[in-house]
Design an enzyme around this catalytic site. Structure first.
Site, short mmCIF file in Angstrom:
data_model
loop_
_atom_site.label_atom_id
_atom_site.label_comp_id
_atom_site.label_asym_id
_atom_site.label_seq_id
_atom_site.Cartn_x
_atom_site.Cartn_y
_atom_site.Cartn_z
CG HIS A 190 2.37 13.39 2.15
ND1 HIS A 190 1.27 12.49 2.66
CD2 HIS A 190 2.03 13.91 0.93
CE1 HIS A 190 0.41 12.53 1.78
NE2 HIS A 190 0.61 13.54 0.47
CD GLU A 218 -0.96 11.14 -7.06
OE1 GLU A 218 -1.46 10.68 -6.41
OE2 GLU A 218 0.24 11.29 -7.20
CG HIS A 224 -1.16 17.84 -1.14
ND1 HIS A 224 -2.00 17.34 -1.50
CD2 HIS A 224 -0.22 16.75 -1.08
CE1 HIS A 224 -2.13 16.04 -1.87
NE2 HIS A 224 -0.80 15.71 -1.35
CG HIS A 253 -4.03 12.36 -1.65
ND1 HIS A 253 -3.99 12.88 -0.45
CD2 HIS A 253 -2.73 12.36 -2.17
CE1 HIS A 253 -2.78 13.24 -0.25
NE2 HIS A 253 -1.95 13.08 -1.21
CG ASP A 266 2.36 15.00 -3.06
OD1 ASP A 266 1.82 14.90 -2.06
OD2 ASP A 266 2.57 14.28 -3.90
CG ASP A 267 5.84 13.29 -1.00
OD1 ASP A 267 5.49 13.25 0.32
OD2 ASP A 267 5.59 12.60 -1.80
ZN LIG Z 1 -0.09 13.57 -1.18
#
Ligand SMILES: [Zn+2]
Length: 425
Positions: free
Chosen positions: A18, A222, A16, A219, A301-302
């Protein structure tokens, strides 16, 4: 060292992440120079303002408690990713760093809407462009191929629709990806604001993606509650991104464990963006999920924007959730099994992970299986013990064979020497 093991030495898989979120402050500065964008002076922290060991790739300056400041930073960075060269540089930078910290497998999330939209001069509107998509895919594939050549790291891509752009838009993306297949694009996802619509609104898009042979990573859970996770699973998700709210509904937890649906845990991202955690990882349900037999992976994630990386998320796994070495190996093996790579690649990567296990690791895995209470977890760990034992046996046989061959070569050599000296006489 945590629990007497060194996290940095373990093999790791990332599912996961991006692509636009991987941009480090250093890379953002490079893109800004390239596109002559003037970033605000306080966009990134200066040296001395942050702990370099915790943020080896630099740190953005946004206030972690300010959601919109985070979004602004994300948007400013994503906005500078314009050309195939940008995508190549960013992908190469991220994957090389990932491989350096033990990465063996990565899936990167890409958004065709962001990457491949071009303004149609006739209508003046932005449209998905096939040539632009192809050029971008060529660029990131080149980066992935080079890193694989250099380090062995395997990479796949997940094309994602952006939920808050609406069901029609996500359907358009699904059709676009179906009509422009790429060997490394093996999954389809839905990201963006979770509160925008229900999963059922996107059923058509998801069916198109499934029909094109793409696996689903959605997703869910969350921002929204466990019902969003239940919906995602019902509509065919093999993995859910975040899934923080899952423990609120024991039936959802059981469903995830029973169906082998993975929760892609993103600790740092959740600490910053999920209000329920109150900024404290002690409130994160990763341990609860694991002990309930739910398959989890650990992800940034990022990475760039959150000032984290795969190794750091694994260190958090060890330090905050108390995952032992055997549990961590199990988590990485789960990630590979739930990855969207082909069967042969999954098998190869798994075997390579098993090869890193020592006799001591197998013993620890067996003890873990022995004391596991959850039936799904127990069965999975027992399989790990069996599989790793087989790989160890195979390795031992190979070694023995190599020794015998070396011995034979040696004898041949001796015979040759004897002959020569015999001849001299
Ligand atoms: Zn994400």
């Amino acid at each position: 060292m945590t629990n007497n093991y060194n996290v940095s030495e373990l093999p790791k898989a990332t599912l996961h992440e991006h692509i636009e979120g991987t941009v480090t402050p250093e890379m953002a500065a490079k893109l800004a120079r390239r596109h002559q964008v003037k970033l605000p002076d306080d966009f990134v922290m200066k040296e001395g303002q942050y702990d370099k060991t915790d943020f080896p790739n630099g740190r953005y300056a946004y206030d972690e408690s300010d959601f919109w400041a985070f979004i602004n930073t994300y948007d400013s960075v994503a906005d500078m990713m314009r050309t195939p060269q940008d995508y190549y540089d960013v992908t190469k930078d991220y994957l090389s760093k990932n491989a350096n910290e033990g990465g063996v497998y990565v899936e990167l999330i890409l958004s065709p809407m962001h990457m491949a939209t071009e303004v149609n001069p006739e209508t003046g509107k932005g449209e998905l462009s096939v040539p632009r998509y192809k050029a971008m895919m060529d660029a990131i594939t080149k980066a992935a191929d080079e890193v694989k050549e250099e380090t062995g790291l395997e990479t796949r891509f997940i094309a994602t629709g952006v939920r808050n752009l609406g069901a029609e838009n996500v359907k358009e993306v699904a059709e676009f990806v179906r009509d422009n297949p790429h060997p490394l694009v093996t999954g389809f996802g839905i990201a963006g604001n979770e509160r925008a619509g229900k999963f059922d609104d996107f059923a058509e898009a998801l069916n198109i993606a499934k029909g094109a042979g793409l696996k689903l990573a959605l997703h869910a859970g969350e921002i929204c509650g466990p019902e969003s996770i239940r919906d995602a699973v019902r509509l065919g998700a093999s993995r859910v991104g975040h899934g923080v709210s899952a423990p609120q509904d024991p039936a959802v937890m059981k469903d995830l464990a029973e169906k082998g649906v993975m929760v892609e845990v993103c600790p740092t991202s959740n600490r910053i963006l999920v209000n329920d955690l109150k900024g404290d990882l002690a409130n994160h349900p990763a341990r609860k999920l694991y002990d309930a037999g739910v398959r989890i992976s650990l992800n940034p994630d990022d990475a760039g924007i959150f000032g984290t990386h795969t190794g750091k998320e694994h260190r958090i796994g060890a330090e905050k959730f108390g995952f032992t070495k055997a549990e961590m190996l199990d988590i990485t093996l789960c990630a590979v099994e739930n990855s969207f790579a082909d069967v042969a690649t999954r098998k190869k990567v798994k075997e390579n992970i098993y090869k890193t296990m020592t006799a001591e690791d197998r013993k620890e895995m067996a003890e873990l299986a022995e004391k596991a209470e959850n039936p799904f977890l127990k069965r999975r760990l027992e399989t790990r013990v069996e599989e790793s034992g087989k790989v160890a046996k195979k390795l031992e046989l190979q070694k023995r064979k190599a020794r015998t061959m070396a011995g034979m070569k040696n004898k041949k050599f001796q015979a040759l020497v004897m002959n020569r000296t015999g001849m001299k006489r």
